[in-house]
Scaffold this motif. Structure first.
Motif, PDB file in Angstrom:
ATOM      1  N   GLU A  30      17.355   2.675  -8.575  1.00  0.00           N
ATOM      2  CA  GLU A  30      16.356   3.463  -9.295  1.00  0.00           C
ATOM      3  C   GLU A  30      16.105   4.780  -8.560  1.00  0.00           C
ATOM      4  O   GLU A  30      16.038   5.849  -9.169  1.00  0.00           O
ATOM      5  N   ALA A  31      16.005   4.687  -7.239  1.00  0.00           N
ATOM      6  CA  ALA A  31      15.766   5.883  -6.440  1.00  0.00           C
ATOM      7  C   ALA A  31      16.930   6.863  -6.581  1.00  0.00           C
ATOM      8  O   ALA A  31      16.740   8.078  -6.711  1.00  0.00           O
ATOM      9  N   LEU A  32      18.155   6.337  -6.600  1.00  0.00           N
ATOM     10  CA  LEU A  32      19.323   7.209  -6.716  1.00  0.00           C
ATOM     11  C   LEU A  32      19.388   7.850  -8.095  1.00  0.00           C
ATOM     12  O   LEU A  32      19.810   8.993  -8.246  1.00  0.00           O
ATOM     13  N   LEU A  33      18.953   7.108  -9.101  1.00  0.00           N
ATOM     14  CA  LEU A  33      18.982   7.641 -10.463  1.00  0.00           C
ATOM     15  C   LEU A  33      17.942   8.749 -10.655  1.00  0.00           C
ATOM     16  O   LEU A  33      18.209   9.764 -11.280  1.00  0.00           O
ATOM     17  N   LEU A  34      16.743   8.526 -10.101  1.00  0.00           N
ATOM     18  CA  LEU A  34      15.626   9.425 -10.422  1.00  0.00           C
ATOM     19  C   LEU A  34      15.403  10.530  -9.398  1.00  0.00           C
ATOM     20  O   LEU A  34      14.925  11.603  -9.735  1.00  0.00           O
ATOM     21  N   GLY A  35      15.754  10.259  -8.136  1.00  0.00           N
ATOM     22  CA  GLY A  35      15.266  11.140  -7.072  1.00  0.00           C
ATOM     23  C   GLY A  35      16.123  12.354  -6.785  1.00  0.00           C
ATOM     24  O   GLY A  35      17.349  12.278  -6.834  1.00  0.00           O
ATOM     25  N   LYS A  85      20.982  16.468  -4.177  1.00  0.00           N
ATOM     26  CA  LYS A  85      20.698  16.423  -5.618  1.00  0.00           C
ATOM     27  C   LYS A  85      20.788  14.965  -6.076  1.00  0.00           C
ATOM     28  O   LYS A  85      21.376  14.133  -5.392  1.00  0.00           O
ATOM     29  N   PRO A  86      20.218  14.638  -7.242  1.00  0.00           N
ATOM     30  CA  PRO A  86      20.334  13.263  -7.696  1.00  0.00           C
ATOM     31  C   PRO A  86      21.803  12.888  -7.836  1.00  0.00           C
ATOM     32  O   PRO A  86      22.616  13.685  -8.294  1.00  0.00           O
ATOM     33  N   GLY A  87      22.131  11.702  -7.431  1.00  0.00           N
ATOM     34  CA  GLY A  87      23.495  11.223  -7.549  1.00  0.00           C
ATOM     35  C   GLY A  87      24.464  11.917  -6.615  1.00  0.00           C
ATOM     36  O   GLY A  87      25.672  11.703  -6.677  1.00  0.00           O
ATOM     37  N   HIS A  88      23.960  12.761  -5.744  1.00  0.00           N
ATOM     38  CA  HIS A  88      24.820  13.478  -4.804  1.00  0.00           C
ATOM     39  C   HIS A  88      25.452  12.467  -3.850  1.00  0.00           C
ATOM     40  O   HIS A  88      24.761  11.614  -3.295  1.00  0.00           O
ATOM     41  N   PRO A  89      26.775  12.552  -3.659  1.00  0.00           N
ATOM     42  CA  PRO A  89      27.451  11.520  -2.870  1.00  0.00           C
ATOM     43  C   PRO A  89      26.847  11.338  -1.479  1.00  0.00           C
ATOM     44  O   PRO A  89      26.685  10.206  -1.021  1.00  0.00           O
ATOM     45  N   ALA A 117      21.679   6.866   1.914  1.00  0.00           N
ATOM     46  CA  ALA A 117      20.699   5.834   1.588  1.00  0.00           C
ATOM     47  C   ALA A 117      21.321   4.450   1.687  1.00  0.00           C
ATOM     48  O   ALA A 117      20.724   3.530   2.240  1.00  0.00           O
ATOM     49  N   MET A 118      22.563   4.331   1.163  1.00  0.00           N
ATOM     50  CA  MET A 118      23.171   3.002   1.150  1.00  0.00           C
ATOM     51  C   MET A 118      23.474   2.491   2.537  1.00  0.00           C
ATOM     52  O   MET A 118      23.446   1.294   2.796  1.00  0.00           O
ATOM     53  N   GLU A 119      23.753   3.417   3.429  1.00  0.00           N
ATOM     54  CA  GLU A 119      24.110   2.973   4.762  1.00  0.00           C
ATOM     55  C   GLU A 119      22.917   2.872   5.684  1.00  0.00           C
ATOM     56  O   GLU A 119      23.043   2.503   6.843  1.00  0.00           O
ATOM     57  N   HIS A 120      21.758   3.233   5.164  1.00  0.00           N
ATOM     58  CA  HIS A 120      20.598   3.267   6.042  1.00  0.00           C
ATOM     59  C   HIS A 120      20.179   1.853   6.430  1.00  0.00           C
ATOM     60  O   HIS A 120      19.997   0.993   5.568  1.00  0.00           O
ATOM     61  N   PRO A 121      20.079   1.598   7.753  1.00  0.00           N
ATOM     62  CA  PRO A 121      19.799   0.226   8.203  1.00  0.00           C
ATOM     63  C   PRO A 121      18.498  -0.346   7.621  1.00  0.00           C
ATOM     64  O   PRO A 121      18.416  -1.539   7.336  1.00  0.00           O
ATOM     65  N   ASP A 122      17.474   0.499   7.407  1.00  0.00           N
ATOM     66  CA  ASP A 122      16.202  -0.024   6.923  1.00  0.00           C
ATOM     67  C   ASP A 122      16.276  -0.470   5.473  1.00  0.00           C
ATOM     68  O   ASP A 122      15.336  -1.056   4.955  1.00  0.00           O
TER      69      ASP A 122
END
Ligand SMILES: Nc1ncnc2c1ncn2[C@@H]1O[C@H](COP(=O)(O)OP(=O)(O)O)[C@@H](O)[C@H]1O
Ligand SMILES: [Mg+2]
Lengths: 254, 260
Positions: A205-210, A230-234, A240-245
């Motif tokens: 959701e965050a990747l879609l909207l933010g 930008k949203p959806g920016h690689p 975000a996906m690799e962030h340990p938290d």
């Protein structure tokens, strides 16, 4: 569509060195955050880390222990109708008023206090925008979960706030409805250019909207601020996906 | 659901139709003195006469005026107390303790003291009613106020409703189901207390009201009038309970989906 929108230089909202919590229980630590006009900032983080607390600080519902909140260039200490909350709770429309009356109530006490002649038109427009023009006369308990959230969006966008504070607004509806609501919100934000602080625990959701993604860790520190992506920016996705938290969050989801 | 499909209204009519002949049968069969069990016809004519000539009507009006005035005063006091107790936690706790002590106390028990303090007459009757209405309304209002969901509070704050505006536009409708529940209890208590107080004061000072009416019928050995008075008290009590409150609930909290 929101990607090419230009983001102003001056922040709408600025949290400066905020520490906050309840009684003796500290939640947020030295949080610094700037939100610029018409940008959507998504806040991710594990349950109980202080996401809702951050929104309460941003809306002045809760006074910080230290630090200050600056909104449109001024220090603020009280809530106002330029910074509107949208909750997850499907009960947020006031049950003793119809949907239409709920929006009128907001306009009457909020931005259109002295312009009663324009209420009717504004109500019709905001119901139209969320596709609830036929539900105007219904009471909130007669609305489905998804309709109730649309109604909450209509009430909020009808007031044309400078900043929206959204606390997992689509967290309690089923998946297809959530997807519909997410795209509705994208359209609304694109049309109104409303700056938005959007709390979620759903990475997709965050990747879609933010435009930007913040990660709040369980100790109340901001550990990622994917500024200027930008949203959806690689790179934002990867960061975000690799962030340990966020790992636990992502893989725990049913 | 369907099998116990007896309409309560029809059941009520049937019950009355059974009780009336039973009354007559017992009265005639046992040759009971009309002083103890007057014929239905004379009860009916006493009721009609009382209503037409106005003697009964005046006392009905007086009783209703007592209870409305008392309830009005109690409501204002309860809202004021709620407001005060929101200002300071100490007051809130103090009110809570007083409520726990006074709420269970039947109004009629206070009468001897009230007579000492307020004398006999209308003001003493009013004190009894205010006591019977104030505590249940206040405790319910406080419970309702505490249970206002955070989202509604924050919504109110978002539209800059503070102070009296918050109370009127958010707190009052949000606590309305609790207020109604409190008023139901208050009515049941207040109506009983009122009739008892009127009977007592009627004996001493002729304060008036339905209680006094019944008392005076007894003094004059007017049994049909006595039963007519009792009928009226029963009717008003249940009309208010089952019709007025139910109607208000249907028009408000049921329509809003807010029933407790
Ligand atoms: N009103 C409150 N009083 C005391 N503690 C609270 C209150 N609200 C939240 N908390 C605590 O503060 C922490 C952060 O809460 P919250 O901001 O709601 O987390 P999140 O929204 O990220 O799940 C949690 O541990 C929660 O238990
Ligand atoms: Mg939360």
């Amino acid at each position: 569509m929101t990607g090419q929108h230009e983001i102003p230089k001056k922040p709408i909202l600025e949290l400066k060195n905020i520490s906050a919590g309840y009684a003796d229980y500290p939640v947020l630590h030295q949080v610094n955050l700037q939100i610029f006009g018409s940008e959507v900032v998504c806040v991710l983080g594990p349950s109980g880390c202080g996401k809702s607390t951050l929104l309460k600080i941003a809306g002045s519902f809760l006074a910080p222990k230290a630090g200050s909140v600056v909104f449109q260039g001024k220090m603020v200490t009280n809530p106002d109708h330029h910074r509107l909350m949208v909750f997850q709770n499907q009960n947020q429309l006031l049950p003793w008023m119809t949907l239409e009356q709920n929006i009128r109530f907001a306009l009457k006490h909020g931005p259109l206090k002295s312009h009663p002649s324009s209420w009717r038109e504004r109500i019709a427009k905001s119901l139209q925008e969320v596709g609830l023009q036929n539900a105007a006369k219904l009471y909130p308990h007669q609305l489905s979960g998804g309709m109730a959230q649309r109604g909450a969006l209509a009430r909020a966008f009808g007031c044309q706030p400078a900043l929206l504070l959204m606390d997992e607004p689509f967290g309690s509806v089923d998946a297809p409805t959530r997807s519909e609501l997410q795209h509705l919100l994208l359209d609304l934000i694109a049309n109104h250019h409303t700056a938005t602080l959007f709390v979620t625990h759903d990475l997709e959701e965050a990747l879609l909207l933010g435009h930007r993604i913040l990660v709040l860790n369980s100790r109340g520190f901001i550990t990622l601020d994917s500024r200027s992506t930008k949203p959806g920016h690689p790179s934002a996705v990867r960061q975000a996906m690799e962030h340990p938290d966020l790992r636990a969050n992502r893989y725990d989801r049913p | 659901m369907k099998k116990a499909g007896i309409d309560p209204k029809i059941l009520g009519v049937v019950l009355v139709l059974l009780i009336l002949p039973a009354w007559e049968a017992i009265r005639i069969g046992g040759s009971i003195s009309p002083l103890l069990m007057p014929p239905l016809v004379s009860i009916g004519s006493a009721l009609l006469q009382g209503l037409i000539q106005g003697t009964l009507l005046v006392q009905i009006g007086l009783s209703l005026m007592y209870i409305l005035t008392g309830a009005g005063i109690a409501l204002v006091l309860a809202f004021f107390t709620l407001w005060i107790s929101n200002l300071s936690p100490a007051v809130h706790h103090a009110v809570g303790i007083l409520g726990a002590l006074f709420h269970p106390l039947p109004g009629i028990v206070l009468l001897p003291i009230i007579i000492l303090w307020a004398g006999i007459g209308p003001s003493a009757v009013l004190v009894v009613i205010v006591h019977s209405v104030f505590w249940p309304v206040l405790t319910n209002l406080q419970a309702g106020y505490r249970s206002i969901p955070e989202t509604w509070r924050m919504t109110g704050q978002n539209y800059e409703l503070a102070g009296w505006k918050f109370l009127v536009f958010i707190a009052l409708p949000a606590t309305f189901p609790y207020l109604l529940a409190g008023l139901r209890i208050a009515w049941a208590r207040g109506w009983r207390a009122l009739i008892s107080a009127e009977m007592l004061f009627g004996a001493i000072a002729g304060a008036g009201g339905l209680g006094w009416y019944i008392h005076s019928r007894r003094v004059f050995m007017d049994s049909p009038g006595l039963f007519a008075g009792i009928l009226v008290i029963m009717l008003i009590g249940s009309l208010v309970e089952s019709m007025m409150f139910s109607l208000i609930e249907r028009r408000t909290i049921q329509k809003w989906g807010m029933s407790l």
